[in-house]
Design a protein around this motif. Structure first.
Motif, PDB file in Angstrom:
ATOM      1  N   ASP A   7      -0.415  14.753  -8.738  1.00 15.08           N
ATOM      2  CA  ASP A   7      -1.795  14.283  -8.903  1.00 15.08           C
ATOM      3  C   ASP A   7      -2.244  13.460  -7.691  1.00 15.08           C
ATOM      4  O   ASP A   7      -3.393  13.567  -7.249  1.00 15.08           O
TER       5      ASP A   7
ATOM      6  N   ASP B  19      -5.577  17.097   3.897  1.00 11.19           N
ATOM      7  CA  ASP B  19      -6.994  17.128   4.284  1.00 11.19           C
ATOM      8  C   ASP B  19      -7.530  15.727   4.545  1.00 11.19           C
ATOM      9  O   ASP B  19      -8.359  15.527   5.424  1.00 11.19           O
ATOM     10  N   TYR B  20      -7.089  14.759   3.732  1.00  7.59           N
ATOM     11  CA  TYR B  20      -7.531  13.375   3.897  1.00  7.59           C
ATOM     12  C   TYR B  20      -6.306  12.488   3.967  1.00  7.59           C
ATOM     13  O   TYR B  20      -5.519  12.466   3.009  1.00  7.59           O
ATOM     14  N   GLU B  21      -6.100  11.774   5.027  1.00  2.00           N
ATOM     15  CA  GLU B  21      -5.035  10.776   5.068  1.00  2.00           C
ATOM     16  C   GLU B  21      -5.547   9.560   4.291  1.00  2.00           C
ATOM     17  O   GLU B  21      -6.594   8.993   4.631  1.00  2.00           O
ATOM     18  N   LEU B  22      -4.807   9.185   3.262  1.00  2.00           N
ATOM     19  CA  LEU B  22      -5.317   8.200   2.306  1.00  2.00           C
ATOM     20  C   LEU B  22      -4.382   6.999   2.171  1.00  2.00           C
ATOM     21  O   LEU B  22      -3.181   7.111   2.385  1.00  2.00           O
ATOM     22  N   VAL B  23      -4.977   5.878   1.773  1.00  3.45           N
ATOM     23  CA  VAL B  23      -4.218   4.653   1.517  1.00  3.45           C
ATOM     24  C   VAL B  23      -4.591   4.142   0.128  1.00  3.45           C
ATOM     25  O   VAL B  23      -5.772   3.969  -0.175  1.00  3.45           O
ATOM     26  N   PHE B  24      -3.594   3.917  -0.698  1.00  2.71           N
ATOM     27  CA  PHE B  24      -3.805   3.465  -2.071  1.00  2.71           C
ATOM     28  C   PHE B  24      -3.315   2.037  -2.268  1.00  2.71           C
ATOM     29  O   PHE B  24      -2.208   1.694  -1.833  1.00  2.71           O
TER      30      PHE B  24
ATOM     31  N   ARG C 181       0.840  -1.194   0.000  1.00  2.00           N
ATOM     32  CA  ARG C 181       0.000   0.000   0.000  1.00  2.00           C
ATOM     33  C   ARG C 181       0.874   1.243   0.000  1.00  2.00           C
ATOM     34  O   ARG C 181       2.020   1.202   0.467  1.00  2.00           O
TER      35      ARG C 181
ATOM     36  N   GLY D 257      -5.059  16.397  -0.713  1.00  2.00           N
ATOM     37  CA  GLY D 257      -5.227  17.805  -0.357  1.00  2.00           C
ATOM     38  C   GLY D 257      -4.124  18.282   0.567  1.00  2.00           C
ATOM     39  O   GLY D 257      -4.233  18.181   1.793  1.00  2.00           O
TER      40      GLY D 257
ATOM     41  N   MET E 119       0.579   5.017   1.601  1.00  2.00           N
ATOM     42  CA  MET E 119      -0.179   5.908   2.484  1.00  2.00           C
ATOM     43  C   MET E 119       0.306   7.347   2.301  1.00  2.00           C
ATOM     44  O   MET E 119       1.506   7.591   2.170  1.00  2.00           O
TER      45      MET E 119
ATOM     46  N   ARG F 135       6.218   3.246   0.390  1.00  2.00           N
ATOM     47  CA  ARG F 135       5.039   2.827   1.153  1.00  2.00           C
ATOM     48  C   ARG F 135       4.314   3.986   1.812  1.00  2.00           C
ATOM     49  O   ARG F 135       3.147   3.855   2.191  1.00  2.00           O
TER      50      ARG F 135
ATOM     51  N   ALA G 299      -2.686  15.714  -4.706  1.00  2.00           N
ATOM     52  CA  ALA G 299      -3.878  16.555  -4.828  1.00  2.00           C
ATOM     53  C   ALA G 299      -5.118  15.849  -4.295  1.00  2.00           C
ATOM     54  O   ALA G 299      -6.023  16.491  -3.748  1.00  2.00           O
ATOM     55  N   THR G 300      -5.179  14.533  -4.458  1.00  6.69           N
ATOM     56  CA  THR G 300      -6.378  13.824  -3.959  1.00  6.69           C
ATOM     57  C   THR G 300      -6.422  13.869  -2.432  1.00  6.69           C
ATOM     58  O   THR G 300      -7.505  13.820  -1.848  1.00  6.69           O
TER      59      THR G 300
END
Lengths: 418, 418
Positions: free
Chosen positions: B183, B124-129, B116, B189, B118, B256, B186-187
């Motif tokens: 990019d 703004d949003y902590e994200l995991v891809f 993953r 934020g 992270m 990661r 940006a998702t």
């Protein structure tokens, strides 16, 4: 950071609506994902060191990325073809280990110390070069596609093979290093009557093709390297002829001799093979340049969409034996609407080009097609347009538009429409 | 054919004088050469078929073309380096199997299904891809060099290692496919206070480096492919950060996590390592961009001239972390006379360039040097010019001019002059 109203904002907007169309997971929700909450084995142990692999290989997780042959296609694998896995690749470079192969007597395992190139026929000096001799000529670097004339040949009679590897995989695109054929011919001194050359290969099939002198003196190369290293055995090691933009059969491998003559030889590979048989029984002589062509590599039958509706990347490759590819159009509704694709990566004459179409999939079935425009203004035709001119006897030189039907699950199939 | 008074005529003229400076043999004389008069084994038998090698490898005759490590250099091969065999390559693409390796805990053998990325910190949003999530961003293709900051580091104190593989082989140059870091950020934020990123690797060393946000949003990529296929394990499979033109240590492999922060972290790899210790004991902080540099790859200590006087090809590579390389000068007499080299092949910003100097060797000893000019106007300095500014404590960022001494037999040696 700078804010622009772009696709990125759309993506970000999507993420705010938890789960709906978002393709990332918030970290808070990811706490249920063992890939995040647990340390993976490779984070806790030392891996292989720098002495482990003097020549590296892909990850074991990529073992499915390989050349594939079709057993029923030919009588014997030594006179057959395998196919580049276009659906597993991106960019424009084909890695050497995955370049499709076409042999007529298997792979000649040539010892470069024992290999020579002879120039004979209508020249002032009949000469013999060692491989070291050739390395003393000025060297040049060019990226070119090589496409077999029979690529997509089985599709003349409608959709046959389920995957772009099989329908379009008789192509590769690499950066060659080599010497200009014109420089080598000049040392021998081509006589005024010398209008054609006959390159000959050192494998047991003794491949020969007739090539007009104008092409030989224009951009043909004697290549020694591909993608930085020496040619691979299956691509003609130690030397192959590079005939930019022209059908792959002319790119004689394991090159051992170039004869200069005053007319074409009309050998087997340019008469009974590699000619286009028309509806009236006549065969076209000498179709050399490969016309503009394209194919969508993802999604495609071997590479379905594995996510649901939302942001989706469609991609493919395009090429022309007559120049570069400034533009590719794509449709997702079988030609009702066409969209100009985004070209990305280097654009070279007679080289593969990469295109993308980034869109939001609505999750419904699609009919995908791509249509290449080349720098001469030529536009890739439909298969039916080709059939109207050439009938249905052909095998070679099929550059018609390819269609994939994608269903709501994202699975793709080879179909023919309209 | 068209006649021009060129080098080709010189070559041809040479051939007319039998044996004197000619580098081909006339066919008549070649009748004594068994390579011509006898059929080779590969001309008389069928070779391997297309089903033999789903993923191909180089010829057995090229087994010497490999990455090499230096045993005494480091305590253990899991925290060490090996070197690209630059002297065996041509063009500008480094084949994936020969790209030098530098690890701090060996090669992490990552399972992409369990991997993953992270994004956390000031977002703004902590994200995991997942890896599939990342494939839904628009993809881009770029050719970039990656050079270790310590490349040529052992040469600070004079000529040490006999071969460009060892003096300059901590570099490779490939075409990457990936998504733009901007990019992906940006998702999530990036917040106004977010001025730095900290990429982190998933190997057992947990590599981290601080990178300013301006660079992150400019040209950094998250790469998934190199030269068309997936990244190799030793290059960060399944994803690595690409930081164009900047020192290789920042190109975090097995990426990661990316943390966004308001200041640099000053971790180990940017304090005790990868900084330049000056004569007065102060260390320069943050030397990121790799300055313009070049090296002659042939002839060189591992690749001597194996022919006598006459037509000779000198070649090498040049690169700059600040732009392209419009010009390289070469000298064969230790700097008395400089000649503008012939650049050949594609020219991209922050990519390796190939240069050649085609000349007639008089068979006497030579002192070879190359000097790169980049598109900013910067000119590659001598090693002494670097020492005058930085003293002799440095290990990193040595882009000084390299010298090879070639003797009358064609053997080359690493020397330092002037």
């Amino acid at each position: 950071m700078t804010k622009k109203t772009t696709r990125r904002d759309l993506l970000r907007g999507g993420l705010a609506i938890a789960g709906a169309g978002a393709f990332a997971t918030t970290a808070a929700r990811a706490q249920g994902d063992p890939a995040i909450t647990e340390l993976q084995p490779w984070m806790q142990q030392l891996g292989e060191g720098v002495d482990a692999r003097p020549y590296g290989m892909p990850s074991p997780h990529e073992a499915h990325v390989k050349r594939r042959s079709v057993e029923w296609l030919t009588a014997d694998p030594v006179s057959s073809v395998n196919f580049t896995p276009l659906h597993d690749l991106d960019g424009i470079i084909t890695p050497n280990g995955l370049c499709f192969e076409r042999h007529h007597a298997g792979i000649a395992e040539v010892d470069p110390a024992q290999h020579r190139l002879m120039i004979n026929g209508l020249v002032d000096y009949e000469l013999v070069f060692t491989m070291e001799d050739l390395a003393r000529f000025p060297r040049h670097n060019k990226v070119y596609f090589l496409e077999c004339a029979a690529n997509s040949g089985m599709e003349w009679r409608g959709a046959q093979l389920n995957g772009c590897q099989f329908t379009h995989g008789m192509i590769h695109n690499v950066m060659y290093t080599g010497v200009m054929l014109r420089d080598v011919l000049a040392t021998a001194g081509v006589q005024t009557a010398g209008k054609w050359i006959l390159p000959e290969g050192a494998d047991a099939s003794g491949m020969t093709r007739s090539i007009p002198m104008d092409k030989a003196l224009d951009d043909c190369m004697i290549a020694t390297h591909m993608n930085g290293e020496r040619l691979r055995p299956e691509q003609g090691y130690p030397i192959r002829l590079v005939v930019p933009g022209w059908e792959g059969n002319m790119w004689v491998k394991w090159l051992r001799r170039i004869e200069v003559g005053d007319q074409p030889w009309h050998h087997r590979e340019e008469t009974s093979k590699y000619t286009d048989l028309l509806a009236d029984g006549a065969a076209r002589r000498f179709t050399w340049a490969m016309d503009a062509k394209s194919v969508i590599t993802n999604p495609s039958p071997q590479a379905p969409l594995t996510h649901g509706a939302g942001p989706t990347v469609l991609t493919g490759v395009a090429w022309s034996g007559r120049g570069s590819i400034p533009r590719v159009d794509v449709t997702i509704d079988g030609g009702k609407n066409w969209h100009q694709a985004r070209m990305d990566g280097p654009s070279f004459d007679k080289s593969m080009h990469r295109f993308y179409f980034d869109f939001d999939w609505d999750g419904k079935p699609m009919l995908l097609q791509s249509r290449a425009h080349d720098s001469t203004g030529y536009v890739q035709p439909t298969k039916n347009q080709l059939r109207q001119v050439r009938g249905e006897n052909s095998i070679y030189h099929n550059n018609g538009i390819q269609t994939w039907a994608v269903d709501a699950r994202g699975e793709a199939e080879n179909v023919e429409i309209g």
